[in-house]
Design a protein around this motif. Structure first.
Motif, mmCIF file in Angstrom:
data_model
loop_
_atom_site.group_PDB
_atom_site.id
_atom_site.type_symbol
_atom_site.label_atom_id
_atom_site.label_comp_id
_atom_site.label_asym_id
_atom_site.label_seq_id
_atom_site.Cartn_x
_atom_site.Cartn_y
_atom_site.Cartn_z
ATOM 1 N N GLU A 180 0.855 -1.182 0.000
ATOM 2 C CA GLU A 180 0.000 0.000 0.000
ATOM 3 C C GLU A 180 0.897 1.241 0.000
ATOM 4 O O GLU A 180 1.132 1.862 1.031
ATOM 5 N N PRO A 181 1.442 1.590 -1.171
ATOM 6 C CA PRO A 181 2.363 2.727 -1.236
ATOM 7 C C PRO A 181 1.675 4.049 -0.910
ATOM 8 O O PRO A 181 0.510 4.254 -1.240
ATOM 9 N N ILE A 182 2.425 4.941 -0.274
ATOM 10 C CA ILE A 182 1.937 6.274 0.051
ATOM 11 C C ILE A 182 1.872 7.073 -1.250
ATOM 12 O O ILE A 182 2.820 7.085 -2.030
ATOM 13 N N ILE A 183 0.733 7.767 -1.484
ATOM 14 C CA ILE A 183 0.539 8.471 -2.758
ATOM 15 C C ILE A 183 0.222 9.957 -2.585
ATOM 16 O O ILE A 183 -0.149 10.618 -3.547
ATOM 17 N N SER A 184 0.376 10.476 -1.379
ATOM 18 C CA SER A 184 0.061 11.882 -1.147
ATOM 19 C C SER A 184 0.972 12.417 -0.046
ATOM 20 O O SER A 184 1.394 11.674 0.834
ATOM 21 N N SER A 185 1.226 13.712 -0.074
ATOM 22 C CA SER A 185 2.038 14.327 0.976
ATOM 23 C C SER A 185 1.184 14.748 2.175
ATOM 24 O O SER A 185 1.693 15.251 3.161
ATOM 25 N N GLU A 186 -0.109 14.508 2.106
ATOM 26 C CA GLU A 186 -1.017 14.887 3.183
ATOM 27 C C GLU A 186 -0.734 14.054 4.443
ATOM 28 O O GLU A 186 -0.585 12.831 4.378
ATOM 29 N N ILE A 187 -0.675 14.736 5.591
ATOM 30 C CA ILE A 187 -0.448 14.085 6.890
ATOM 31 C C ILE A 187 -1.507 14.590 7.850
ATOM 32 O O ILE A 187 -1.709 15.800 7.978
ATOM 33 N N ARG A 188 -2.162 13.679 8.542
ATOM 34 C CA ARG A 188 -3.119 14.068 9.572
ATOM 35 C C ARG A 188 -2.738 13.362 10.859
ATOM 36 O O ARG A 188 -2.531 12.155 10.868
ATOM 37 N N CYS A 189 -2.600 14.119 11.943
ATOM 38 C CA CYS A 189 -2.231 13.543 13.235
ATOM 39 C C CYS A 189 -3.456 13.470 14.136
ATOM 40 O O CYS A 189 -4.285 14.383 14.131
ATOM 41 N N GLU A 190 -3.554 12.374 14.884
ATOM 42 C CA GLU A 190 -4.669 12.187 15.808
ATOM 43 C C GLU A 190 -4.174 11.400 17.016
ATOM 44 O O GLU A 190 -3.253 10.596 16.894
ATOM 45 N N GLY A 191 -4.771 11.659 18.164
ATOM 46 C CA GLY A 191 -4.321 10.998 19.385
ATOM 47 C C GLY A 191 -2.897 11.408 19.705
ATOM 48 O O GLY A 191 -2.346 12.314 19.087
ATOM 49 N N PRO A 192 -2.270 10.738 20.675
ATOM 50 C CA PRO A 192 -0.911 11.143 21.050
ATOM 51 C C PRO A 192 0.110 10.961 19.926
ATOM 52 O O PRO A 192 0.876 11.869 19.633
ATOM 53 N N ASP A 193 0.134 9.780 19.268
ATOM 54 C CA ASP A 193 1.141 9.542 18.231
ATOM 55 C C ASP A 193 0.546 8.889 16.988
ATOM 56 O O ASP A 193 1.231 8.226 16.230
#
Length: 135
Positions: free
Chosen positions: A84-97
Motif C-alpha cells: 500500500e504505497p503512500i501516494i500523497s504528501s497529506e499528513i493528519r495527526c490524531e491521538g498522542p502519536d
C-alpha cells in the motif's frame, strides 16, 4: 522542538531538528528524498516527513520518513510489506502519536493514484518495524 528542511534542487533533503533552546539533536541528509510536508505527532515525540524520491522514480509515490526524538534517528516506512504505497504528501495527526496517510490499494485493479485509501499508524507501535535510513 524545531525542524528545518533544505531540499536540494537535484538531490536529497537535509533535515535539522533542534530543541526550543537551540540544542541540535539531528542533522542529516536523507538519501534520495525530498520533503514536501512534515508534521509533529500531537505528543511531540515523532516528526513525520513525506516527500518524493529525488531520483524521480514513480512520480505518484511518496516516501514517509519518521524522526524519533527518543532515538534521535530517522527511519522509513516500508510499504513493500503491505503493498500500500503512500501516494500523497497529506499528513493528519490524531491521538498522542497517531498518523493518517493516504495510500493506494491495488485490490481494485486501478493504477496509482486512482484508488486512494486512508492508512493509520501509531508511531510508537510502528517504530521498531521501520527501516533504518543509511547515512
Amino acid at each position: 522542538m524545531n525542524a528545518a528542511f533544505e531540499n536540494a534542487e537535484d538531490g536529497p533533503a537535509r533535515v535539522k531538528v533542534s530543541t526550543n533552546d537551540g540544542k541540535l539533536l539531528f542533522d542529516q541528509q536523507l538519501r534520495k528524498q525530498q520533503i514536501d510536508n512534515a508534521k509533529w505527532t500531537n505528543d511531540g515525540n515523532y516528526l513525520v516527513m513525506v516527500g518524493r524520491n529525488s531520483d524521480g522514480h514513480s512520480p505518484w509515490r511518496y516516501i514517509a520518513a519518521i524522526f524519533s526524538v527518543a532515538h534521535r534517528e530517522v527511519r522509513v516506512y516500508d510499504d513493500t510489506k503491505t503493498n500500500e504505497p503512500i501516494i500523497s504528501s497529506e499528513i493528519r495527526c490524531e491521538g498522542p502519536d497517531g498518523v493518517e496517510l493516504t495510500a493506494h490499494t491495488f485490490k481494485n485493479g486501478k493504477y496509482p493514484p486512482d484508488d486512494p485509501i486512508k492508512v493509520n499508524y501509531s508511531m510508537s507501535k510502528e517504530w521498531p518495524s521501520l527501516k533504518k535510513v543509511q547515512k
